[in-house]
Every structure is written in C-alpha cells, then in structure tokens.
Write a protein that holds these residues in place. Structure first.
Motif, PDB file in Angstrom:
ATOM      1  N   HIS A 246     -31.455  -3.362 -15.914  1.00 48.32           N
ATOM      2  CA  HIS A 246     -30.501  -2.613 -15.096  1.00 48.32           C
ATOM      3  C   HIS A 246     -31.218  -1.580 -14.242  1.00 48.32           C
ATOM      4  N   ILE A 247     -30.702  -1.404 -13.036  1.00 54.31           N
ATOM      5  CA  ILE A 247     -31.193  -0.336 -12.161  1.00 54.31           C
ATOM      6  C   ILE A 247     -29.990   0.512 -11.744  1.00 54.31           C
ATOM      7  N   PRO A 248     -30.193   1.809 -11.593  1.00 52.38           N
ATOM      8  CA  PRO A 248     -29.071   2.680 -11.199  1.00 52.38           C
ATOM      9  C   PRO A 248     -28.562   2.338  -9.796  1.00 52.38           C
ATOM     10  N   SER A 249     -27.288   2.616  -9.578  1.00 47.24           N
ATOM     11  CA  SER A 249     -26.697   2.456  -8.245  1.00 47.24           C
ATOM     12  C   SER A 249     -25.620   3.524  -8.075  1.00 47.24           C
ATOM     13  N   ASP A 250     -25.113   3.656  -6.875  1.00 46.62           N
ATOM     14  CA  ASP A 250     -24.046   4.609  -6.600  1.00 46.62           C
ATOM     15  C   ASP A 250     -22.666   3.959  -6.672  1.00 46.62           C
ATOM     16  N   PHE A 251     -22.623   2.685  -7.071  1.00 50.33           N
ATOM     17  CA  PHE A 251     -21.351   1.977  -7.157  1.00 50.33           C
ATOM     18  C   PHE A 251     -20.548   2.475  -8.351  1.00 50.33           C
ATOM     19  N   VAL A 252     -19.225   2.459  -8.220  1.00 53.33           N
ATOM     20  CA  VAL A 252     -18.342   2.799  -9.330  1.00 53.33           C
ATOM     21  C   VAL A 252     -17.280   1.717  -9.480  1.00 53.33           C
ATOM     22  N   ASN A 253     -16.826   1.534 -10.705  1.00 53.23           N
ATOM     23  CA  ASN A 253     -15.778   0.568 -10.995  1.00 53.23           C
ATOM     24  C   ASN A 253     -14.476   1.335 -11.187  1.00 53.23           C
ATOM     25  N   GLU A 254     -13.588   1.228 -10.226  1.00 53.06           N
ATOM     26  CA  GLU A 254     -12.310   1.951 -10.254  1.00 53.06           C
ATOM     27  C   GLU A 254     -11.309   1.302 -11.211  1.00 53.06           C
ATOM     28  N   ASP A 255     -11.569   0.071 -11.644  1.00 56.40           N
ATOM     29  CA  ASP A 255     -10.599  -0.679 -12.443  1.00 56.40           C
ATOM     30  C   ASP A 255     -10.691  -0.425 -13.946  1.00 56.40           C
ATOM     31  N   VAL A 256     -11.750   0.249 -14.395  1.00 58.69           N
ATOM     32  CA  VAL A 256     -11.919   0.474 -15.828  1.00 58.69           C
ATOM     33  C   VAL A 256     -10.982   1.581 -16.284  1.00 58.69           C
ATOM     34  N   VAL A 257     -10.227   1.301 -17.336  1.00 52.02           N
ATOM     35  CA  VAL A 257      -9.304   2.273 -17.902  1.00 52.02           C
ATOM     36  C   VAL A 257     -10.105   3.258 -18.751  1.00 52.02           C
ATOM     37  N   ALA A 258      -9.829   4.541 -18.579  1.00 48.27           N
ATOM     38  CA  ALA A 258     -10.567   5.578 -19.310  1.00 48.27           C
ATOM     39  C   ALA A 258     -10.131   5.630 -20.774  1.00 48.27           C
ATOM     40  N   PRO A 259     -11.090   5.808 -21.678  1.00 51.33           N
ATOM     41  CA  PRO A 259     -10.728   5.985 -23.085  1.00 51.33           C
ATOM     42  C   PRO A 259     -10.068   7.349 -23.287  1.00 51.33           C
ATOM     43  N   LEU A 260      -9.201   7.428 -24.266  1.00 51.70           N
ATOM     44  CA  LEU A 260      -8.474   8.661 -24.547  1.00 51.70           C
ATOM     45  C   LEU A 260      -9.270   9.574 -25.477  1.00 51.70           C
ATOM     46  N   GLY A 261      -9.023  10.875 -25.342  1.00 56.55           N
ATOM     47  CA  GLY A 261      -9.484  11.841 -26.319  1.00 56.55           C
ATOM     48  C   GLY A 261     -10.934  12.246 -26.291  1.00 56.55           C
ATOM     49  N   LEU A 262     -11.632  12.023 -25.187  1.00 60.95           N
ATOM     50  CA  LEU A 262     -13.031  12.434 -25.100  1.00 60.95           C
ATOM     51  C   LEU A 262     -13.116  13.924 -24.771  1.00 60.95           C
ATOM     52  N   PRO A 263     -14.249  14.555 -25.080  1.00 61.69           N
ATOM     53  CA  PRO A 263     -14.447  15.932 -24.605  1.00 61.69           C
ATOM     54  C   PRO A 263     -14.341  15.961 -23.077  1.00 61.69           C
ATOM     55  N   LEU A 264     -13.859  17.066 -22.568  1.00 64.96           N
ATOM     56  CA  LEU A 264     -13.549  17.184 -21.147  1.00 64.96           C
ATOM     57  C   LEU A 264     -14.716  16.834 -20.229  1.00 64.96           C
ATOM     58  N   ASN A 265     -15.949  17.240 -20.579  1.00 68.89           N
ATOM     59  CA  ASN A 265     -17.077  17.000 -19.682  1.00 68.89           C
ATOM     60  C   ASN A 265     -17.606  15.566 -19.737  1.00 68.89           C
ATOM     61  N   CYS A 266     -16.955  14.691 -20.481  1.00 68.22           N
ATOM     62  CA  CYS A 266     -17.303  13.261 -20.440  1.00 68.22           C
ATOM     63  C   CYS A 266     -16.626  12.567 -19.263  1.00 68.22           C
ATOM     64  N   TYR A 267     -15.590  13.205 -18.733  1.00 71.10           N
ATOM     65  CA  TYR A 267     -14.869  12.661 -17.588  1.00 71.10           C
ATOM     66  C   TYR A 267     -15.397  13.296 -16.304  1.00 71.10           C
ATOM     67  N   LYS A 268     -15.444  12.510 -15.255  1.00 71.36           N
ATOM     68  CA  LYS A 268     -15.867  13.028 -13.947  1.00 71.36           C
ATOM     69  C   LYS A 268     -14.787  13.972 -13.418  1.00 71.36           C
ATOM     70  N   GLU A 269     -15.199  15.157 -13.006  1.00 72.15           N
ATOM     71  CA  GLU A 269     -14.252  16.191 -12.584  1.00 72.15           C
ATOM     72  C   GLU A 269     -13.375  15.731 -11.420  1.00 72.15           C
ATOM     73  N   SER A 270     -13.974  15.072 -10.436  1.00 74.11           N
ATOM     74  CA  SER A 270     -13.182  14.616  -9.281  1.00 74.11           C
ATOM     75  C   SER A 270     -12.163  13.561  -9.698  1.00 74.11           C
ATOM     76  N   TRP A 271     -12.516  12.741 -10.672  1.00 73.24           N
ATOM     77  CA  TRP A 271     -11.578  11.731 -11.175  1.00 73.24           C
ATOM     78  C   TRP A 271     -10.423  12.420 -11.892  1.00 73.24           C
ATOM     79  N   LEU A 272     -10.742  13.422 -12.712  1.00 74.34           N
ATOM     80  CA  LEU A 272      -9.686  14.164 -13.417  1.00 74.34           C
ATOM     81  C   LEU A 272      -8.704  14.783 -12.431  1.00 74.34           C
ATOM     82  N   MET A 273      -9.241  15.348 -11.354  1.00 73.06           N
ATOM     83  CA  MET A 273      -8.403  16.004 -10.355  1.00 73.06           C
ATOM     84  C   MET A 273      -7.509  15.006  -9.622  1.00 73.06           C
ATOM     85  N   SER A 274      -7.907  13.748  -9.579  1.00 71.16           N
ATOM     86  CA  SER A 274      -7.111  12.733  -8.881  1.00 71.16           C
ATOM     87  C   SER A 274      -5.930  12.233  -9.719  1.00 71.16           C
TER      88      SER A 274
END
Length: 141
Positions: free
Chosen positions: A94-122
């Motif tokens: 694997h190599i890093p990229s700037d691509f993101v997968n918008e279709d993945v459902v977020a898991p519940l109950g993680l610590p707040l900083n595990c989620y991307k802040e801009s995603w949370l705000m959306s």
C-alpha cells in the motif's frame, strides 16, 4: 473479503506486538469499518501497488496508526528466522494517497479525535447524537 482479511491481520498484529497491544480495544471498536480501501496502481518500476483510500470519517491520526500497523504486517511477512514466506500469501503493498471513501459507514462510540473534524461538522445534529462519540475522551495515538 479483502477488508475482512486485512482487519484480521491488523487485529492479530496488535495482539502479538507488545508496543501495539494498547490499541486492542480501539481496534475492536473500529472493526472492519476502519480498514482503508485500496485501488490498484502501478509503481515506478512496473510493480503492482495499491493506493490507500481512507474512510471519510477517519482522522489523520487514526489513519496514520492504521498505516503503521499495515507496515508492520508487511515486515512480518518477511521472516528473518524460521520458514520462508510464500509469495501468494504476502500482503498488498500500500502507498498513501489523498483519496477518501465517502461510502464507508462510521463505527459508533469511538473517542472524538478518531473522527475527522470536518466530517463531524458535516453531520446533522441527529447524526452526531447517533454516532455516540466519546466526547470527553481523546485517544492517545
């Protein structure tokens, strides 16, 4: 099928590494939803490489942790003692990229900083409540 195998490999790597075992509970909470997708590409020398595509909800710190676990899995498949690995069983490079997968459902109950802040705000307020993020807990990556 690939995401389940990669998640299992990541969980095994964490369980069998003294430095990473502290992340076991987080890995259990994330599940296979935290595993990045990948897209086939060709490296500079013509070898197959896979561009990592992180879930849209995933913070940079969590993505870096998952990437470091993936690197350990690859290094562990080249044993220095014991038996030689079988090529067909080696993990994808694997190599890093700037691509993101918008279709993945977020898991519940993680610590707040595990989620991307801009995603949370959306998220809508009702979606943020449903997420049940641990708002009073920051994860120590």
């Amino acid at each position: 099928m690939h995401k389940t195998r990669l998640y299992t490999s990541q969980a095994d790597c964490i369980m069998n590494n003294d430095r990473l075992v502290i992340h076991n509970d987080l890995m259990w909470l994330i599940g296979s939803q935290g595993v990045s997708s990948d897209e086939l590409d060709m490296g500079l020398e013509g070898q197959k490489v896979y561009q990592m595509i992180s879930p849209a909800w995933c913070s940079k710190e969590l993505a870096n942790l998952m990437c470091s676990i993936d690197s350990m899995i690859i290094s562990n498949c080249h044993p220095r003692v014991g038996h030689r690995s079988i090529c067909s069983q080696e993990p994808r490079q694997h190599i890093p990229s700037d691509f993101v997968n918008e279709d993945v459902v977020a898991p519940l109950g993680l610590p707040l900083n595990c989620y991307k802040e801009s995603w949370l705000m959306s998220l809508l307020p009702s979606e943020r409540r449903k997420l049940k993020a641990q708002v009073n807990k920051l994860y120590n990556f």
